[in-house]
Motif scaffolding. Sequence first.
Motif, PDB file in Angstrom:
ATOM      1  N   GLU A  59      42.634  27.988  34.023  1.00 37.85           N
ATOM      2  CA  GLU A  59      42.964  28.124  32.605  1.00 37.85           C
ATOM      3  C   GLU A  59      41.954  27.363  31.738  1.00 37.85           C
ATOM      4  O   GLU A  59      41.287  26.448  32.222  1.00 37.85           O
ATOM      5  N   GLY A  60      41.894  27.749  30.470  1.00 33.36           N
ATOM      6  CA  GLY A  60      41.062  27.008  29.523  1.00 33.36           C
ATOM      7  C   GLY A  60      41.559  25.582  29.391  1.00 33.36           C
ATOM      8  O   GLY A  60      42.749  25.306  29.608  1.00 33.36           O
ATOM      9  N   PHE A  61      40.655  24.662  29.077  1.00 32.75           N
ATOM     10  CA  PHE A  61      40.978  23.235  28.896  1.00 32.75           C
ATOM     11  C   PHE A  61      41.609  22.617  30.153  1.00 32.75           C
ATOM     12  O   PHE A  61      42.473  21.750  30.059  1.00 32.75           O
ATOM     13  N   SER A  62      41.206  23.121  31.314  1.00 29.81           N
ATOM     14  CA  SER A  62      41.700  22.524  32.562  1.00 29.81           C
ATOM     15  C   SER A  62      40.548  22.447  33.559  1.00 29.81           C
ATOM     16  O   SER A  62      39.472  22.998  33.328  1.00 29.81           O
ATOM     17  N   CYS A  63      40.809  21.759  34.654  1.00 27.90           N
ATOM     18  CA  CYS A  63      39.762  21.613  35.673  1.00 27.90           C
ATOM     19  C   CYS A  63      40.206  22.263  36.982  1.00 27.90           C
ATOM     20  O   CYS A  63      41.300  21.973  37.480  1.00 27.90           O
ATOM     21  N   GLY A  64      39.396  23.151  37.517  1.00 30.20           N
ATOM     22  CA  GLY A  64      39.666  23.750  38.819  1.00 30.20           C
ATOM     23  C   GLY A  64      38.736  23.121  39.840  1.00 30.20           C
ATOM     24  O   GLY A  64      37.548  22.926  39.555  1.00 30.20           O
ATOM     25  N   VAL A  65      39.284  22.765  40.988  1.00 33.34           N
ATOM     26  CA  VAL A  65      38.466  22.101  42.016  1.00 33.34           C
ATOM     27  C   VAL A  65      38.346  23.011  43.233  1.00 33.34           C
ATOM     28  O   VAL A  65      39.352  23.515  43.737  1.00 33.34           O
ATOM     29  N   ILE A  66      37.089  23.224  43.680  1.00 32.27           N
ATOM     30  CA  ILE A  66      36.856  23.993  44.899  1.00 32.27           C
ATOM     31  C   ILE A  66      36.429  23.007  45.976  1.00 32.27           C
ATOM     32  O   ILE A  66      35.488  22.229  45.766  1.00 32.27           O
ATOM     33  N   THR A  67      37.103  23.036  47.082  1.00 34.98           N
ATOM     34  CA  THR A  67      36.736  22.126  48.155  1.00 34.98           C
ATOM     35  C   THR A  67      36.765  22.856  49.495  1.00 34.98           C
ATOM     36  O   THR A  67      37.306  23.951  49.595  1.00 34.98           O
ATOM     37  N   GLY A  68      36.162  22.258  50.486  1.00 37.71           N
ATOM     38  CA  GLY A  68      36.092  22.901  51.799  1.00 37.71           C
ATOM     39  C   GLY A  68      34.918  22.345  52.579  1.00 37.71           C
ATOM     40  O   GLY A  68      34.021  21.717  51.997  1.00 37.71           O
ATOM     41  N   PRO A  69      34.892  22.574  53.888  1.00 37.13           N
ATOM     42  CA  PRO A  69      33.809  22.024  54.708  1.00 37.13           C
ATOM     43  C   PRO A  69      32.453  22.678  54.407  1.00 37.13           C
ATOM     44  O   PRO A  69      32.399  23.709  53.735  1.00 37.13           O
ATOM     45  N   ASN A  70      31.396  22.081  54.938  1.00 34.01           N
ATOM     46  CA  ASN A  70      30.054  22.656  54.761  1.00 34.01           C
ATOM     47  C   ASN A  70      30.029  24.075  55.308  1.00 34.01           C
ATOM     48  O   ASN A  70      30.582  24.347  56.371  1.00 34.01           O
ATOM     49  N   GLY A  71      29.399  24.980  54.582  1.00 34.92           N
ATOM     50  CA  GLY A  71      29.278  26.361  55.045  1.00 34.92           C
ATOM     51  C   GLY A  71      30.487  27.221  54.704  1.00 34.92           C
ATOM     52  O   GLY A  71      30.539  28.394  55.063  1.00 34.92           O
ATOM     53  N   SER A  72      31.464  26.643  53.993  1.00 36.03           N
ATOM     54  CA  SER A  72      32.661  27.433  53.674  1.00 36.03           C
ATOM     55  C   SER A  72      32.436  28.347  52.462  1.00 36.03           C
ATOM     56  O   SER A  72      33.280  29.190  52.165  1.00 36.03           O
ATOM     57  N   GLY A  73      31.324  28.144  51.751  1.00 36.27           N
ATOM     58  CA  GLY A  73      30.983  29.048  50.649  1.00 36.27           C
ATOM     59  C   GLY A  73      31.251  28.485  49.270  1.00 36.27           C
ATOM     60  O   GLY A  73      31.301  29.232  48.293  1.00 36.27           O
ATOM     61  N   LYS A  74      31.378  27.148  49.159  1.00 34.97           N
ATOM     62  CA  LYS A  74      31.641  26.536  47.843  1.00 34.97           C
ATOM     63  C   LYS A  74      30.539  26.875  46.841  1.00 34.97           C
ATOM     64  O   LYS A  74      30.800  27.354  45.751  1.00 34.97           O
ATOM     65  N   SER A  75      29.282  26.644  47.270  1.00 33.54           N
ATOM     66  CA  SER A  75      28.163  26.870  46.344  1.00 33.54           C
ATOM     67  C   SER A  75      27.994  28.355  46.034  1.00 33.54           C
ATOM     68  O   SER A  75      27.641  28.723  44.907  1.00 33.54           O
ATOM     69  N   THR A  76      28.275  29.201  47.036  1.00 35.29           N
ATOM     70  CA  THR A  76      28.177  30.647  46.807  1.00 35.29           C
ATOM     71  C   THR A  76      29.205  31.082  45.769  1.00 35.29           C
ATOM     72  O   THR A  76      28.895  31.852  44.844  1.00 35.29           O
ATOM     73  N   LEU A  77      30.426  30.546  45.893  1.00 36.80           N
ATOM     74  CA  LEU A  77      31.478  30.899  44.936  1.00 36.80           C
ATOM     75  C   LEU A  77      31.143  30.361  43.540  1.00 36.80           C
ATOM     76  O   LEU A  77      31.375  31.036  42.533  1.00 36.80           O
ATOM     77  N   ILE A  78      30.552  29.170  43.513  1.00 37.54           N
ATOM     78  CA  ILE A  78      30.149  28.568  42.238  1.00 37.54           C
ATOM     79  C   ILE A  78      29.119  29.476  41.538  1.00 37.54           C
ATOM     80  O   ILE A  78      29.173  29.697  40.337  1.00 37.54           O
ATOM     81  N   ARG A  79      28.187  30.015  42.324  1.00 39.09           N
ATOM     82  CA  ARG A  79      27.162  30.907  41.749  1.00 39.09           C
ATOM     83  C   ARG A  79      27.808  32.185  41.216  1.00 39.09           C
ATOM     84  O   ARG A  79      27.372  32.728  40.200  1.00 39.09           O
ATOM     85  N   ILE A  80      28.831  32.664  41.910  1.00 42.13           N
ATOM     86  CA  ILE A  80      29.530  33.868  41.435  1.00 42.13           C
ATOM     87  C   ILE A  80      30.252  33.553  40.120  1.00 42.13           C
ATOM     88  O   ILE A  80      30.188  34.325  39.160  1.00 42.13           O
ATOM     89  N   ILE A  81      30.885  32.380  40.063  1.00 41.96           N
ATOM     90  CA  ILE A  81      31.607  32.003  38.837  1.00 41.96           C
ATOM     91  C   ILE A  81      30.631  31.829  37.671  1.00 41.96           C
ATOM     92  O   ILE A  81      30.939  32.176  36.541  1.00 41.96           O
ATOM     93  N   ALA A  82      29.418  31.347  37.990  1.00 36.29           N
ATOM     94  CA  ALA A  82      28.409  31.162  36.933  1.00 36.29           C
ATOM     95  C   ALA A  82      27.755  32.480  36.523  1.00 36.29           C
ATOM     96  O   ALA A  82      26.954  32.507  35.596  1.00 36.29           O
ATOM     97  N   GLY A  83      28.074  33.579  37.221  1.00 33.02           N
ATOM     98  CA  GLY A  83      27.476  34.874  36.886  1.00 33.02           C
ATOM     99  C   GLY A  83      26.074  35.027  37.434  1.00 33.02           C
ATOM    100  O   GLY A  83      25.323  35.893  37.000  1.00 33.02           O
ATOM    101  N   LEU A  84      25.706  34.174  38.405  1.00 29.13           N
ATOM    102  CA  LEU A  84      24.347  34.237  38.957  1.00 29.13           C
ATOM    103  C   LEU A  84      24.280  35.141  40.178  1.00 29.13           C
ATOM    104  O   LEU A  84      23.200  35.460  40.666  1.00 29.13           O
TER     105      LEU A  84
END
Lengths: 227, 204
Positions: free
Chosen positions: B26-51
């Motif tokens: 939601e707006g004005f809130s913080c979402g946290v993505i966590t998980g072990p190495n290789g679980s796809g955190k950075s990949t998902l972050i890039r998708i959220i950023a539209g990259l």
Amino acid sequence: MGKTSSSWLKGFFAVLKKDLQSEFRTRYTLSALFMFALTTLVIVSFSLGVMEIDPGLHAALLWIIVFFASMAGMARSFVKEEEAGTRLALRLSGRIEFIFFGKLLFNLLMLMILLLVIGPLYLIFMLPPLESYFVFSLVLFLGAVGISGATTILSALVARAASRGTLLPVLSFPILLPILFTSINATRLLFSGSGFGGIHSDLLFTLSYSVIIITISFLLFGFVWEE
Amino acid sequence: MKIILDEVGKAFNGRYIFKKISWEVEGFSCGVITGPNGSGKSTLIRIIAGLSRPSRGSIFWSPSHGEKMPPGKRNLIGYLAPDLKLYGELTAIENLEFFSSVRGIELTSENIRKHLEKMGLGEAKKYRVSEFSSGMEQRLKLAFATVHNPQLLILDEPGTNLDKTGNDLIEEVISEQLKKGTVVLATNDDREVQQYGQNILQLA
């Protein structure tokens, strides 16, 4: 409208200014351009200097030097973004039109600096017969516009490939062939004693082809840059 | 800005890193993505950023909708990630001035100086970035991500290379951002997960 065009110009010149700042602090592109061009020119001049050379051969030699030197240097504008890892930050921030036209003008400026040195050096070392220096400069300038127009998008395309050094000349050659043919022909006619009247159709073709290439490149650049 | 992931999956060479992720921030809130190495955190972050495009499913940014964020809308996003690099041959000020110009944002040199001082780079603002330590570079990346007042701040392992004051700065930036927009944080730091983890996405 005024604000839009002013912001457009600011963004476009920001990319150009950044690339120039970066270039004059690292000299990546100019070194690549000049190393190749000067080495080849010296070899050509030592090996053929004493011979009587046909104007057609003079023209071909000059444009071979320009073509391969530009291939050695032009790819740098996007390759260095890739190598330094700055492509992501630029992708996140820069509008596509700012990046394309900023890089295009940077490549054109680099090629113009090269031609400003190589053109006179070729005339001094190889002594081709030439009457109109102004028209000769115009031929070099229009050729540079065409080469920069095509290589800007192609260098963005090859920047992410492993064999980027060899890919650019291979991909550029068929696209640049019409420009190289007409530029070589115009240069040959100039070295044979023709003036502007004798080569104006070649100049017109080079100009039209460059405009088409730049327009198509701009339209396709978004796909190359974003994917 | 609200973010909605609808059964998002990402595959490389036919192998899915993650599949069918549905999540909302939601707006004005913080979402946290966590998980072990290789679980796809950075990949998902890039998708959220539209990259990057998802291989399946959809992502929506509200009020702007669409599977792939148009490049012009990226001014709404501030992004900090380990693979983000700024120009080493330029100074910190030159970097931020350049990125503001290509974003089409009017920022005075004074504004940029103040922002760098806030990020703890007051003394180093005129040095070339190639002379920066890794901690200073991380602070500059944080300045890059926040200088344009984004609606959505995406932080991938923001505490990397930072000392205690650097981590305090991250906390300050996140709490300020939550007053004016949204934060998505990818982290493996348990302290950060506990601190901001009211909306946690655990990747396997």
